[in-house]
Design a protein around this motif. Structure first.
Motif, PDB file in Angstrom:
ATOM      1  N   SER A 151       0.823  -1.219   0.000  1.00 19.31           N
ATOM      2  CA  SER A 151       0.000   0.000   0.000  1.00 19.31           C
ATOM      3  C   SER A 151       0.847   1.254   0.000  1.00 19.31           C
ATOM      4  O   SER A 151       0.438   2.291  -0.543  1.00 19.31           O
ATOM      5  CB  SER A 151      -0.939  -0.011   1.205  1.00 19.31           C
ATOM      6  N   ASN A 152       2.021   1.194   0.609  1.00 19.46           N
ATOM      7  CA  ASN A 152       2.914   2.360   0.649  1.00 19.46           C
ATOM      8  C   ASN A 152       3.862   2.424  -0.549  1.00 19.46           C
ATOM      9  O   ASN A 152       4.591   3.403  -0.699  1.00 19.46           O
ATOM     10  CB  ASN A 152       3.738   2.350   1.938  1.00 19.46           C
ATOM     11  N   ALA A 153       3.870   1.380  -1.383  1.00 18.44           N
ATOM     12  CA  ALA A 153       4.762   1.367  -2.548  1.00 18.44           C
ATOM     13  C   ALA A 153       4.265   2.345  -3.611  1.00 18.44           C
ATOM     14  O   ALA A 153       3.087   2.726  -3.647  1.00 18.44           O
ATOM     15  CB  ALA A 153       4.853  -0.044  -3.123  1.00 18.44           C
ATOM     16  N   LYS A 154       5.167   2.727  -4.477  1.00 18.19           N
ATOM     17  CA  LYS A 154       4.815   3.660  -5.555  1.00 18.19           C
ATOM     18  C   LYS A 154       4.216   2.884  -6.729  1.00 18.19           C
ATOM     19  O   LYS A 154       4.825   2.726  -7.783  1.00 18.19           O
ATOM     20  CB  LYS A 154       6.056   4.424  -5.994  1.00 18.19           C
ATOM     21  N   ILE A 155       3.017   2.378  -6.492  1.00 14.87           N
ATOM     22  CA  ILE A 155       2.293   1.591  -7.495  1.00 14.87           C
ATOM     23  C   ILE A 155       0.962   2.276  -7.760  1.00 14.87           C
ATOM     24  O   ILE A 155       0.197   2.556  -6.826  1.00 14.87           O
ATOM     25  CB  ILE A 155       2.062   0.142  -7.020  1.00 14.87           C
ATOM     26  N   ASN A 156       0.697   2.533  -9.011  1.00 16.14           N
ATOM     27  CA  ASN A 156      -0.559   3.176  -9.413  1.00 16.14           C
ATOM     28  C   ASN A 156      -1.602   2.087  -9.673  1.00 16.14           C
ATOM     29  O   ASN A 156      -1.750   1.593 -10.791  1.00 16.14           O
ATOM     30  CB  ASN A 156      -0.344   4.044 -10.651  1.00 16.14           C
ATOM     31  N   TYR A 157      -2.309   1.694  -8.630  1.00 15.76           N
ATOM     32  CA  TYR A 157      -3.276   0.613  -8.757  1.00 15.76           C
ATOM     33  C   TYR A 157      -4.471   0.986  -9.625  1.00 15.76           C
ATOM     34  O   TYR A 157      -5.169   0.110 -10.133  1.00 15.76           O
ATOM     35  CB  TYR A 157      -3.775   0.183  -7.378  1.00 15.76           C
TER      36      TYR A 157
END
Length: 309
Positions: free
Chosen positions: A47-53
């Motif tokens: 959730s804190n990762a730089k991932i554009n879900y």
């Protein structure tokens, strides 16, 4: 003189009710807490990762991704058919009394099971370094033109699968009692007809379950075909991620599609196994759909008396 009256013995006192004290399994609580803590930690990390879900649903139905899904299905089915046909031939050769054919089949299984699939794919893709020209007499062309990414993927995956399928088929054939073969020969049936009409139909019960597992594994193993530039799902996802820079997001998309494909074919495998298990079991266990209908009927029968009140 007084008469004595026999008295009935007093009934025995009821035994005291046993008070069961459940055993406390502290280890289960510790293990459960550790697993929950690990899952929470992983969830927080993602959730804190730089991932554009938010872009994942957009790419799931992207035309390029759908093309990769189609190529994955296409190469998996063809490679499985090639592996199954060649596997049956190798199994028969392996069980032959001819020492030459049995030795060749054993060597084939030993070689293709002992080397990685990725290496075999790369060898087929670069086979032009060994045979620059393909000359069959009636057909001649440069190997670079013949060995396309599709053909390299098909040969690499199919020939490797044949080694595993030969062992599955051989185990299925050996599971049939030898008396079946003797009875068929006594009726005048040839060896080939006995194999087709008697042995293989009975061996399918043993062959089908691992074959279904092999096909599901083939769906995932086909991802290695990206190394030979075949446009399967992983290759298509990498093509998009190289321009959009959404690397992890596209891997999530590919994983979702692999889960969908394997889930669909797992359901098909379940019902196919039930079909071939009919001859060995008097009563088959209910399917998940049948259990659901039964539970719904029970729930409805419980609700009707309440509604009547």
């Amino acid at each position: 003189m007084t008469d004595t009256v026999d008295k009935a013995p007093a009934p025995p006192l009821p035994p005291e009710q046993i008070k069961a004290i459940p055993v406390r399994h502290y280890g289960r609580w510790v293990a459960g807490s550790a697993v929950v803590a690990l899952l929470v930690t992983i969830g927080i990390a993602f959730s804190n990762a730089k991932i554009n879900y938010s872009i994942i649903p957009e790419y799931i139905t992207d035309g390029t991704i759908l093309s990769g899904v189609w190529h994955t299905l296409y190469i998996s089915v063809l490679a499985m058919i090639l592996g199954l046909v060649l596997g049956v031939i190798l199994a028969v050769m392996r069980m032959s009394s001819n020492p030459v054919t049995s030795t060749v089949a054993w060597f084939y299984v030993w070689f293709f099971r002992g080397t990685p699939v990725l290496v075999q794919l790369l060898l087929w893709y670069n086979i032009a370094l060994v045979f620059p020209v393909l000359n069959l007499g009636f057909y001649k062309d440069e190997m670079n033109q013949v060995m396309t990414p599709f053909l390299a993927a098909l040969l690499g995956l199919g020939l490797n699968e044949a080694a595993y399928m030969s062992e599955i088929v051989r185990a299925g054939i050996q599971s049939v009692d030898e008396g079946q073969t003797e009875a068929s020969h006594a009726l005048g049936m040839t060896q080939g007809k006995t194999l087709r009409r008697v042995i293989l139909p009975q061996a399918m019960r043993v062959i089908v379950p691992p074959t279904g597992n092999e096909f599901i594994n083939m769906l995932k193993t086909s991802s290695l075909a990206y190394a030979v530039q075949f446009n399967e799902l992983i290759k298509r996802a990498q093509d998009i991620s190289s321009t959009s820079l959404a690397v992890v997001e596209l891997y999530f998309v590919a994983s979702i599609w692999y889960l969908i494909l394997t889930s669909v074919f797992s359901v098909g495998q379940y019902y196919l196994e039930r079909r071939y298990a009919r001859g060995s079991s008097r009563s088959l266990p209910p399917t998940p759909l049948q259990r659901l209908r039964k539970n719904l009927r029970l729930f409805g029968s419980f609700r009707r008396p309440e509604a009547a009140r």
